[in-house]
Every structure is written in structure tokens, then in C-alpha cells.
Design a protein around this motif. Structure first.
Motif, PDB file in Angstrom:
ATOM      1  N   CYS A 168      -2.822  11.159  -7.024  1.00 38.15           N
ATOM      2  CA  CYS A 168      -4.147  10.540  -7.042  1.00 38.15           C
ATOM      3  C   CYS A 168      -4.952  11.028  -5.842  1.00 38.15           C
ATOM      4  O   CYS A 168      -4.422  11.143  -4.748  1.00 38.15           O
ATOM      5  CB  CYS A 168      -4.003   9.021  -6.974  1.00 38.15           C
ATOM      6  SG  CYS A 168      -5.600   8.198  -7.007  1.00 38.15           S
ATOM      7  N   ASN A 170      -8.003   9.527  -5.103  1.00 39.91           N
ATOM      8  CA  ASN A 170      -9.098   8.571  -4.927  1.00 39.91           C
ATOM      9  C   ASN A 170      -9.138   7.867  -3.576  1.00 39.91           C
ATOM     10  O   ASN A 170     -10.199   7.442  -3.141  1.00 39.91           O
ATOM     11  CB  ASN A 170      -9.068   7.529  -6.034  1.00 39.91           C
ATOM     12  CG  ASN A 170      -9.703   8.081  -7.283  1.00 39.91           C
ATOM     13  OD1 ASN A 170     -10.696   8.799  -7.210  1.00 39.91           O
ATOM     14  ND2 ASN A 170      -9.126   7.782  -8.419  1.00 39.91           N
ATOM     15  N   TYR A 171      -8.000   7.684  -2.983  1.00 41.25           N
ATOM     16  CA  TYR A 171      -7.946   7.022  -1.672  1.00 41.25           C
ATOM     17  C   TYR A 171      -8.705   5.698  -1.629  1.00 41.25           C
ATOM     18  O   TYR A 171      -9.562   5.492  -0.778  1.00 41.25           O
ATOM     19  CB  TYR A 171      -8.425   7.963  -0.555  1.00 41.25           C
ATOM     20  CG  TYR A 171      -7.429   9.063  -0.298  1.00 41.25           C
ATOM     21  CD1 TYR A 171      -6.330   8.853   0.538  1.00 41.25           C
ATOM     22  CD2 TYR A 171      -7.546  10.304  -0.930  1.00 41.25           C
ATOM     23  CE1 TYR A 171      -5.385   9.845   0.735  1.00 41.25           C
ATOM     24  CE2 TYR A 171      -6.602  11.295  -0.728  1.00 41.25           C
ATOM     25  CZ  TYR A 171      -5.533  11.058   0.110  1.00 41.25           C
ATOM     26  OH  TYR A 171      -4.595  12.032   0.307  1.00 41.25           O
ATOM     27  N   CYS A 172      -8.406   4.811  -2.559  1.00 39.99           N
ATOM     28  CA  CYS A 172      -8.874   3.433  -2.406  1.00 39.99           C
ATOM     29  C   CYS A 172      -8.250   2.952  -1.098  1.00 39.99           C
ATOM     30  O   CYS A 172      -7.080   3.268  -0.820  1.00 39.99           O
ATOM     31  CB  CYS A 172      -8.400   2.584  -3.574  1.00 39.99           C
ATOM     32  SG  CYS A 172      -8.993   3.226  -5.154  1.00 39.99           S
ATOM     33  N   TYR A 174      -6.983   0.376   0.206  1.00 37.69           N
ATOM     34  CA  TYR A 174      -5.796  -0.488   0.290  1.00 37.69           C
ATOM     35  C   TYR A 174      -4.534   0.211  -0.193  1.00 37.69           C
ATOM     36  O   TYR A 174      -3.440  -0.294  -0.035  1.00 37.69           O
ATOM     37  CB  TYR A 174      -6.007  -1.757  -0.577  1.00 37.69           C
ATOM     38  CG  TYR A 174      -6.458  -1.419  -1.979  1.00 37.69           C
ATOM     39  CD1 TYR A 174      -5.540  -1.014  -2.945  1.00 37.69           C
ATOM     40  CD2 TYR A 174      -7.800  -1.440  -2.323  1.00 37.69           C
ATOM     41  CE1 TYR A 174      -5.955  -0.658  -4.215  1.00 37.69           C
ATOM     42  CE2 TYR A 174      -8.223  -1.082  -3.592  1.00 37.69           C
ATOM     43  CZ  TYR A 174      -7.293  -0.693  -4.528  1.00 37.69           C
ATOM     44  OH  TYR A 174      -7.698  -0.313  -5.779  1.00 37.69           O
ATOM     45  N   CYS A 175      -4.671   1.403  -0.800  1.00 37.14           N
ATOM     46  CA  CYS A 175      -3.601   1.912  -1.663  1.00 37.14           C
ATOM     47  C   CYS A 175      -2.766   3.017  -1.019  1.00 37.14           C
ATOM     48  O   CYS A 175      -3.291   3.988  -0.466  1.00 37.14           O
ATOM     49  CB  CYS A 175      -4.210   2.417  -2.965  1.00 37.14           C
ATOM     50  SG  CYS A 175      -2.968   2.864  -4.173  1.00 37.14           S
ATOM     51  N   VAL A 177      -0.624   4.881  -2.777  1.00 37.76           N
ATOM     52  CA  VAL A 177      -0.218   5.875  -3.782  1.00 37.76           C
ATOM     53  C   VAL A 177      -0.581   7.318  -3.429  1.00 37.76           C
ATOM     54  O   VAL A 177       0.267   8.215  -3.512  1.00 37.76           O
ATOM     55  CB  VAL A 177      -0.744   5.485  -5.190  1.00 37.76           C
ATOM     56  CG1 VAL A 177      -0.624   6.633  -6.183  1.00 37.76           C
ATOM     57  CG2 VAL A 177       0.018   4.278  -5.707  1.00 37.76           C
ATOM     58  N   PRO A 178      -1.828   7.609  -3.004  1.00 38.27           N
ATOM     59  CA  PRO A 178      -2.148   9.017  -2.713  1.00 38.27           C
ATOM     60  C   PRO A 178      -1.253   9.601  -1.604  1.00 38.27           C
ATOM     61  O   PRO A 178      -1.009  10.806  -1.590  1.00 38.27           O
ATOM     62  CB  PRO A 178      -3.610   8.960  -2.246  1.00 38.27           C
ATOM     63  CG  PRO A 178      -4.147   7.706  -2.851  1.00 38.27           C
ATOM     64  CD  PRO A 178      -3.001   6.740  -2.852  1.00 38.27           C
ATOM     65  N   GLN A 212      -1.921   8.059 -12.604  1.00 38.03           N
ATOM     66  CA  GLN A 212      -2.515   7.084 -11.689  1.00 38.03           C
ATOM     67  C   GLN A 212      -3.998   6.972 -11.973  1.00 38.03           C
ATOM     68  O   GLN A 212      -4.601   5.947 -11.805  1.00 38.03           O
ATOM     69  CB  GLN A 212      -2.297   7.513 -10.234  1.00 38.03           C
ATOM     70  CG  GLN A 212      -1.423   6.559  -9.469  1.00 38.03           C
ATOM     71  CD  GLN A 212       0.029   6.753  -9.810  1.00 38.03           C
ATOM     72  OE1 GLN A 212       0.483   7.880  -9.930  1.00 38.03           O
ATOM     73  NE2 GLN A 212       0.765   5.688  -9.945  1.00 38.03           N
ATOM     74  N   HIS A 249      -9.968   4.741 -14.206  1.00 40.91           N
ATOM     75  CA  HIS A 249     -10.786   4.258 -13.085  1.00 40.91           C
ATOM     76  C   HIS A 249     -12.210   4.035 -13.601  1.00 40.91           C
ATOM     77  O   HIS A 249     -12.792   4.943 -14.207  1.00 40.91           O
ATOM     78  CB  HIS A 249     -10.775   5.316 -11.984  1.00 40.91           C
ATOM     79  CG  HIS A 249     -11.253   4.821 -10.664  1.00 40.91           C
ATOM     80  ND1 HIS A 249     -12.505   4.250 -10.498  1.00 40.91           N
ATOM     81  CD2 HIS A 249     -10.658   4.785  -9.448  1.00 40.91           C
ATOM     82  CE1 HIS A 249     -12.642   3.894  -9.227  1.00 40.91           C
ATOM     83  NE2 HIS A 249     -11.534   4.211  -8.565  1.00 40.91           N
ATOM     84  N   ARG A 288     -14.139   1.987  -3.869  1.00 37.47           N
ATOM     85  CA  ARG A 288     -13.966   2.093  -5.319  1.00 37.47           C
ATOM     86  C   ARG A 288     -15.095   2.906  -5.968  1.00 37.47           C
ATOM     87  O   ARG A 288     -14.974   3.371  -7.092  1.00 37.47           O
ATOM     88  CB  ARG A 288     -13.860   0.701  -5.957  1.00 37.47           C
ATOM     89  CG  ARG A 288     -12.590  -0.035  -5.582  1.00 37.47           C
ATOM     90  CD  ARG A 288     -11.366   0.569  -6.232  1.00 37.47           C
ATOM     91  NE  ARG A 288     -11.324   0.324  -7.671  1.00 37.47           N
ATOM     92  CZ  ARG A 288     -10.374   0.812  -8.473  1.00 37.47           C
ATOM     93  NH1 ARG A 288      -9.409   1.568  -7.998  1.00 37.47           N
ATOM     94  NH2 ARG A 288     -10.392   0.545  -9.761  1.00 37.47           N
TER      95      ARG A 288
HETATM   96 FE1  SF4 Z   1      -5.418   5.968  -6.807  1.00 34.88          FE
HETATM   97 FE2  SF4 Z   1      -5.254   3.706  -8.269  1.00 34.88          FE
HETATM   98 FE3  SF4 Z   1      -4.348   3.724  -5.743  1.00 34.88          FE
HETATM   99 FE4  SF4 Z   1      -6.994   3.841  -6.197  1.00 34.88          FE
HETATM  100  S1  SF4 Z   1      -5.602   2.125  -6.741  1.00 34.88           S
HETATM  101  S2  SF4 Z   1      -5.819   5.136  -4.761  1.00 34.88           S
HETATM  102  S3  SF4 Z   1      -7.072   5.050  -8.105  1.00 34.88           S
HETATM  103  S4  SF4 Z   1      -3.533   4.927  -7.458  1.00 34.88           S
END
Ligand code: SF4
Ligand code: 5AD
Length: 456
Positions: A168, A170-172, A174-175, A177-178, A212, A249, A288
Motif C-alpha cells: 500500500c 497510501n500512508y494513512c 494511523y496505519c 501496513v505500508p 490493501q 479506498h 485519507r
Molecule cells: Fe493503506 Fe488501508 Fe492502511 Fe490506509 S488503512 S495505509 S489504505 S492499508
């Protein structure tokens, strides 16, 4: 080299057990791990305590998941004491957090293997390291490759996951995942189409495309399809009866994608569209890149195209600095939209993310209290939406037996509602008509009428 490992596994009738945490992506990774292990001779163990190889496929999206995992790994010390040849492994997202892999092997001396999400295909090599060379194995360095053709063991219940994009960008704020799953990498559409066709020829009726952020599909490829084009090609070229995707998204839900709804017969009348917050200022702090008005507009367009579409979401409460007024915007949005269902979470600080360094983190009590208030609203809309099904006949793709009631099986409607009814195990993997006669917040109940349907 692999032959030596295989011989050892087969001669000793070795068994494995895998415990999976987290999202569908991890569930599907575990299907690949099972496929690889069985291809080299392992059999699935009846229970964890009998297993010669125990793997934890981990998640790190929220703190609580990590704490649970540490407790469960710690409990395996006794297993190893009793069964010294047992191999213990940890894989998945947690192992790709900074310093975690090393920390894990330091803290738990009996953990033999640690590997990241991009290293699943190397599992036989790791087993060789441990079984033949007597070494501990850590395969967690970053690697952006895509490995096609990995043996995969799926449940034979008519439904299958297919990865389309990894990572991913996107670098939200809080997240995590990236940071743990890396940058976006799309699979070639030809590989995806081939996989879907094979699954359909094996009797699979429902495909869930995984990523993702599925909307970004193809943006990293040259001369390949966009996400809406991929949906159209799958619909056109394959026999799939039900097509779904997770997760999209809101900022990337284009007109082209909206146009697929109501147009592609296989595309299910359901969308999981995480909103995260109903407050524009919180959405900005979350990075977002859409507004509540935009989100509401999308749901209106989806409902205009497909009136019975079910809309589900993810919401985080208690983001750093969230005021009562900002939270009330989320409550208001949830009431206004009327979600069919929602996963609601209290914000959990993840070291290394931008939000972790923001000021004004909320205390646990405030976060829990807001979650409870939001859940009342969500529950009420779930009940309202489900009550529309009372007395209706719906098509259910039966995915398994329900353990609580004898003879009960269950599955999903196209709108992703869970339906339980008295049936046969031979119904599993089939699409049957069910008349709904009782509705609850999470589940619809009914009776089967007629035999398998040829349509979806
Ligand atoms: Fe990526 Fe989803 Fe995490 Fe946002 S919430 S950074 S879109 S995985
Ligand atoms: N705290 C709480 N919830 C989170 N999610 C992602 N990161 C966090 C976090 N740090 C939620 C989001 C996402 C879902 C998969 O998990 O709502 O959509």
C-alpha cells in the motif's frame, strides 16, 4: 536439497498446525503456506499439541493483536520441552516491523523460524536450515518480488481469494501496513485471469479479489488493465458467478468503477468501503484525502445504481486529538448512511506511524466509551437493514456447517449477509434458495426451498 527435507517429513509422518491472525490477506497467505507444506509431505495436525511444526501467521495492525500473540508464543515453551524436535515458526506482518524479528528470536529462544510476507515461497529452504543444518532461520529482509505459481490449499466451499495487488502507498497516518507490507505491486492481469479461470473450472463460484487498496490495481504496471477493466475482463472471460473485492479506498472510487455496479452480472451487490471517520478535520489528520461529503455522495451513487446494495465499513474512534464534536460527526454519518455492518475499532498507536507522534492522544476510557456509543448506532442500522430480508427468498452460497446447531449450515447472500438454515453438508459449495423467517443483528435464519440454483 528440498528432497532431503521432503524425505525426512514423509518418513516421520510429520504434521503441521498454523494459527492465523488478522485480515483476509493473512488468511490467504496461510492457504499458501498450507499448500507449500503439503506439497513437501506435511499433513495437517488434528490439534496444536500434536503438531511437529507450529506456525503463527501474525498481524500487527493494532497493539492488542501483538500482546495476544506474545502470550500464545510463550505458551509453546512447554510444547517444545515435551517435543524437542518440534519446529516453531512466526511469520506475517509482525515479523516485518522494525526490530521485531530479531526481538522475537531473542525473547523466545525456542522460535526456530521467522519469516516475512514476501518469503512464504522460501519455507522449504527454511525447513532445510532447521532440520538438516540445525540452524535457526530468519528470512525477513525487504523484497518486492511477486511469486507466481505458489501451491495453495483453499477450502473447498465454493469461494476463493485471489490476490491482485500487494502492499500500500497510501500512508494513512494511523496505519502500519505500508511499513510492513511495502509498496504497491500489482500482479499481471493475465496471471490473475488464469488463476480465476482455473478456480472456476474446479467448481469455485465466488472470487474475492484481495488487496490493501484494490483501486490502485495496475497503476504500477505498463500496458496492463486498470481495476475497473480487470473486473470487466473477469466478468466477461470467466464463469465466475459472484465477484467481490476487498478493500477499496473512497478517494479512488472512480466513475469507471461505479459504472461496473449494476452493469457486470457477476459483481456482487456489496461494497466494503472504509470511512474511518465522519469528521473532515479527523479525515485530514488521518491523511485519507476525501471528505465526509464525498463519501456520502459515493454511497448515494452506489444506491442509485443498485438499490439493494449493502454497504459495510471500518471506523476508528479516538484518533489523536478527536474532540467530542468531531466524534459526533462520525455518529451523525453512521446514522445518516445506515451501514449494513461495520468493523469499529478504538485507535491503537503504532510506533513508526505519523499519528503515533501526534499530540493529544486520548485516554482508554474516553476511547472505549465512544466505541460503545458508536456500536449502538451500528447495531441499530444492522438490525434495520437485516429486517428488510424478513420473508424474502435469497440465494445463499453455502460455505460450511454451523457448529452450534446440529444440521445447520450457513453461507452468504450476494449482499454478504450471513444466512443459517437446516441443510445437508452436501449443500456446501452450492447456491441454494432460502426463505428468511427470522432476522437477528448479525445473522439471518431461514429454510431451504428447492435445489441448487444455476444462477448466482
Ligand atoms: Fe493503506 Fe488501508 Fe492502511 Fe490506509 S488503512 S495505509 S489504505 S492499508
Ligand atoms: N488503530 C485502530 N484501527 C486501525 N486500523 C488500521 N490501523 C489502525 C490503528 N492503528 C483499522 C482501520 C482499517 C482496518 C483494517 O483496521 O479501520 O480499515
Amino acid at each position: 536439497m528440498i528432497e532431503t527435507v521432503k524425505a525426512k517429513i514423509v518418513q516421520n509422518n510429520l504434521t503441521y498446525f498454523i494459527e492465523t491472525y488478522g485480515c483476509q490477506m493473512n488468511t490467504h497467505d496461510s492457504e499458501k503456506i498450507c499448500g507449500i507444506l503439503e506439497s513437501i509431505g506435511y499433513c495437517h495436525a488434528q490439534s496444536k499439541k500434536d503438531a511437529d511444526l507450529i506456525l503463527f501467521n501474525t498481524c500487527c495492525i493494532r497493539e492488542h493483536a501483538e500482546e495476544r500473540l506474545y502470550g500464545n508464543i510463550g505458551a509453546l515453551k512447554r510444547h517444545k520441552d515435551k517435543k524437542p524436535n518440534a519446529i516453531i515458526g512466526v511469520c506475517g506482518c509482525m515479523t516485518q516491523q522494525k526490530d521485531t524479528a530479531e526481538g522475537l528470536q531473542k525473547r523466545f529462544k525456542f522460535v526456530d523460524i521467522v519469516f516475512g510476507t514476501n518469503k512464504i515461497h522460501m519455507l522449504p529452504d527454511m525447513l532445510h536450515d532447521v532440520m538438516i543444518d540445525g540452524k535457526r532461520a530468519a528470512y525477513t529482509d525487504e523484497d518486492a518480488s511477486i511469486n507466481e505459481g505458489v501451491a495453495t490449499k483453499r477450502k473447498s466451499n465454493g469461494s476463493a481469494y485471489v490476490n491482485i495487488i500487494y502492499g500500500c502507498n497510501n500512508y494513512c497516518t494511523y496505519c502500519i501496513v505500508p511499513y510492513v507490507r511495502g509498496a504497491e505491486r500489482s500482479r499481471k492481469s493475465a496471471d490473475i485471469l488464469r488463476e480465476v479461470k482455473t478456480l472456476c473450472s474446479e467448481g469455485v463460484k465466488e472470487i474475492t479479489l484481495l488487496g490493501q487498496n484494490v483501486n490502485s490495481y495496475g497503476t504500477d504496471l505498463q500496458n496492463d488493465l486498470s481495476f475497473p477493466q480487470l473486473l470487466r475482463e473477469i466478468d466477461k472471460q470467466t464463469d465466475v458467478k459472484r465477484l467481490r473485492f476487498m478493500t477499496s479506498h473512497p478517494k479512488d472510487l472512480t466513475d469507471e468503477l461505479l459504472a461496473c455496479y449494476g452493469d457486470l452480472p457477476s459483481l456482487c451487490e456489496h461494497i466494503h468501503l472504509p470511512v474511518q471517520s465522519g469528521s473532515n478535520s479527523v479525515l485530514t489528520r488521518m491523511n485519507r484525502r476525501y471528505t465526509r461529503e464525498h463519501y456520502i455522495g459515493l454511497t448515494e451513487q452506489l444506491r442509485a445504481r443498485v438499490p439493494n446494495i449493502s454497504i459495510t465499513t471500518d471506523i476508528i474512534v479516538g484518533f489523536p486529538g478527536e474532540t467530542e464534536e468531531e466524534f459526533s460527526q462520525t455518529m451523525d454519518l453512521a446514522e445518516q448512511i445506515g451501514f449494513d455492518s461495520a468493523y469499529t475499532f478504538v485507535y491503537s498507536s503504532r510506533p513508526g506511524t505519523a499519528a503515533a507522534d501526534m499530540s493529544d492522544h486520548l485516554d482508554q476510557d474516553t476511547k472505549s466509551e465512544r466505541l460503545a456509543r458508536l456500536n449502538v448506532v451500528i447495531k441499530s442500522s444492522m438490525r434495520d437493514k437485516n429486517s428488510l430480508y424478513d420473508g424474502q427468498i435469497v440465494k445463499v452460497l453455502v460455505d460450511g456447517a454451523r457448529k452450534r446447531t446440529d444440521g445447520e449450515v450457513g453461507g452468504r447472500t450476494r449482499t454478504a449477509k450471513t444466512v443459517n438454515f437446516l441443510g445437508e453438508t452436501s449443500d456446501i459449495g452450492k447456491i441454494v434458495n432460502v426463505r428468511i423467517n427470522k432476522v437477528k443483528v448479525h445473522t439471518l435464519y431461514g429454510e431451504k426451498i428447492g435445489e441448487e440454483m444455476t444462477d448466482a
